[in-house]
Design a protein around this motif. Structure first.
Motif, PDB file in Angstrom:
ATOM      1  N   ALA A 197      42.175  16.498 -21.187  1.00  0.00           N
ATOM      2  CA  ALA A 197      43.513  17.197 -20.857  1.00  0.00           C
ATOM      3  C   ALA A 197      43.813  17.974 -21.102  1.00  0.00           C
ATOM      4  O   ALA A 197      44.996  18.607 -19.796  1.00  0.00           O
ATOM      5  N   SER A 198      43.335  18.954 -20.450  1.00  0.00           N
ATOM      6  CA  SER A 198      43.433  20.871 -20.385  1.00  0.00           C
ATOM      7  C   SER A 198      42.960  20.508 -18.548  1.00  0.00           C
ATOM      8  O   SER A 198      43.956  21.644 -18.070  1.00  0.00           O
ATOM      9  N   MET A 199      42.774  20.115 -18.349  1.00  0.00           N
ATOM     10  CA  MET A 199      41.852  20.115 -16.337  1.00  0.00           C
ATOM     11  C   MET A 199      43.163  19.128 -16.197  1.00  0.00           C
ATOM     12  O   MET A 199      44.558  19.459 -14.970  1.00  0.00           O
ATOM     13  N   ALA A 200      43.445  18.083 -17.016  1.00  0.00           N
ATOM     14  CA  ALA A 200      44.914  17.167 -16.414  1.00  0.00           C
ATOM     15  C   ALA A 200      46.123  17.679 -16.691  1.00  0.00           C
ATOM     16  O   ALA A 200      46.785  18.232 -15.391  1.00  0.00           O
ATOM     17  N   TYR A 201      45.800  18.875 -17.364  1.00  0.00           N
ATOM     18  CA  TYR A 201      47.445  19.680 -17.569  1.00  0.00           C
ATOM     19  C   TYR A 201      48.020  20.769 -17.061  1.00  0.00           C
ATOM     20  O   TYR A 201      48.457  21.186 -15.696  1.00  0.00           O
ATOM     21  N   MET A 202      46.263  21.287 -16.594  1.00  0.00           N
ATOM     22  CA  MET A 202      46.367  22.714 -15.674  1.00  0.00           C
ATOM     23  C   MET A 202      46.536  23.078 -14.858  1.00  0.00           C
ATOM     24  O   MET A 202      46.815  23.768 -13.297  1.00  0.00           O
ATOM     25  N   ILE A 203      45.772  21.874 -13.563  1.00  0.00           N
ATOM     26  CA  ILE A 203      45.543  21.716 -12.340  1.00  0.00           C
ATOM     27  C   ILE A 203      47.269  22.103 -11.437  1.00  0.00           C
ATOM     28  O   ILE A 203      47.193  22.267 -10.488  1.00  0.00           O
ATOM     29  N   PRO A 204      47.919  20.976 -11.978  1.00  0.00           N
ATOM     30  CA  PRO A 204      49.027  21.039 -11.467  1.00  0.00           C
ATOM     31  C   PRO A 204      49.790  22.115 -11.406  1.00  0.00           C
ATOM     32  O   PRO A 204      50.990  22.213 -10.516  1.00  0.00           O
ATOM     33  N   HIS A 205      49.300  22.889 -12.490  1.00  0.00           N
ATOM     34  CA  HIS A 205      50.447  23.764 -12.492  1.00  0.00           C
ATOM     35  C   HIS A 205      49.646  25.434 -12.130  1.00  0.00           C
ATOM     36  O   HIS A 205      50.383  26.078 -11.501  1.00  0.00           O
ATOM     37  N   ILE A 206      48.294  25.195 -11.839  1.00  0.00           N
ATOM     38  CA  ILE A 206      47.636  26.488 -10.846  1.00  0.00           C
ATOM     39  C   ILE A 206      46.769  26.042 -10.728  1.00  0.00           C
ATOM     40  O   ILE A 206      46.388  27.382  -9.614  1.00  0.00           O
TER      41      ILE A 206
END
Length: 146
Positions: free
Chosen positions: A83-92
Motif C-alpha cells: 500500500a505504501s509503494m502504491a501510494y508513494m510512487i505516483p506522488h514522488i
C-alpha cells in the motif's frame, strides 16, 4: 559458488523484485485503488506459493499454530509495504519510494539488532553504524527532495 556470493545475488534479486513490485502495485493502485492493489498482490502471492506447496508437499504448514502470535502479522506488514509503494510512487516516483522503503528497512533492522529483539543476535549501534545510518538519511533526503 561461494556462499557469500550466493547471498549477495539473492539479496540483489530480492531488491530488484521490490523495485519492480512497487511500480506494478502503483499501476494497479492508480487504476483500481490501493486496497484492491493490496488484495491482488497478496492473492497472486498466495497462488504462487500454493503451487510449489502442492507439488512439493507442505509438511510444515500444519505447525502454523505453534508460531508466536506476532509473527502472523507479517502478512499485514506486507500489506503496508504494498500500500505504501502504491501510494508513494505516483506522488514522488519509483526511486525515491524505493529509497524510503530501504531506509525504513535499515533503520528497523538496526533497532532489532541493537536490542537483539525476536531472538536476533545482539549487535549494538556503534559509531560506525550510526555514521552509516546518518549517511543513509542524507541519501534519502537528497533522493526524495530532488
Amino acid at each position: 559458488m561461494d556462499h557469500f556470493l550466493f547471498i549477495i545475488i539473492i539479496g540483489l534479486l530480492g531488491g530488484m523484485a521490490i523495485g519492480l513490485q512497487g511500480p506494478f502495485s502503483s499501476i494497479m493502485g492508480q487504476r483500481l485503488g490501493i486496497l484492491e492493489s493490496v488484495f491482488i498482490v497478496h492473492a497472486g502471492g498466495a497462488v504462487a506459493a500454493l503451487i510449489p506447496l502442492l507439488l512439493l508437499g507442505a509438511s510444515n504448514l500444519g505447525g502454523w499454530h505453534t508460531l508466536p502470535w506476532y509473527v502472523l502479522l507479517s502478512g499485514v506488514l506486507g500489506m503496508v509495504v504494498v500500500a505504501s509503494m502504491a501510494y508513494m510512487i505516483p506522488h514522488i516516483g519509483a526511486a525515491p519510494a524505493v529509497v524510503l522503503i530501504v531506509a525504513g528497512q535499515l533503520f528497523m533492522g538496526s533497532l532489532l539488532d541493537h536490542f537483539g529483539l525476536f531472538g536476533l543476535a545482539l549487535k549494538p549501534l556503534d559509531v560506525q553504524r550510526m555514521v552509516g545510518l546518518c549517511t543513509v538519511a542524507v541519501g534519502v533526503w537528497l533522493t526524495v527532495t530532488a
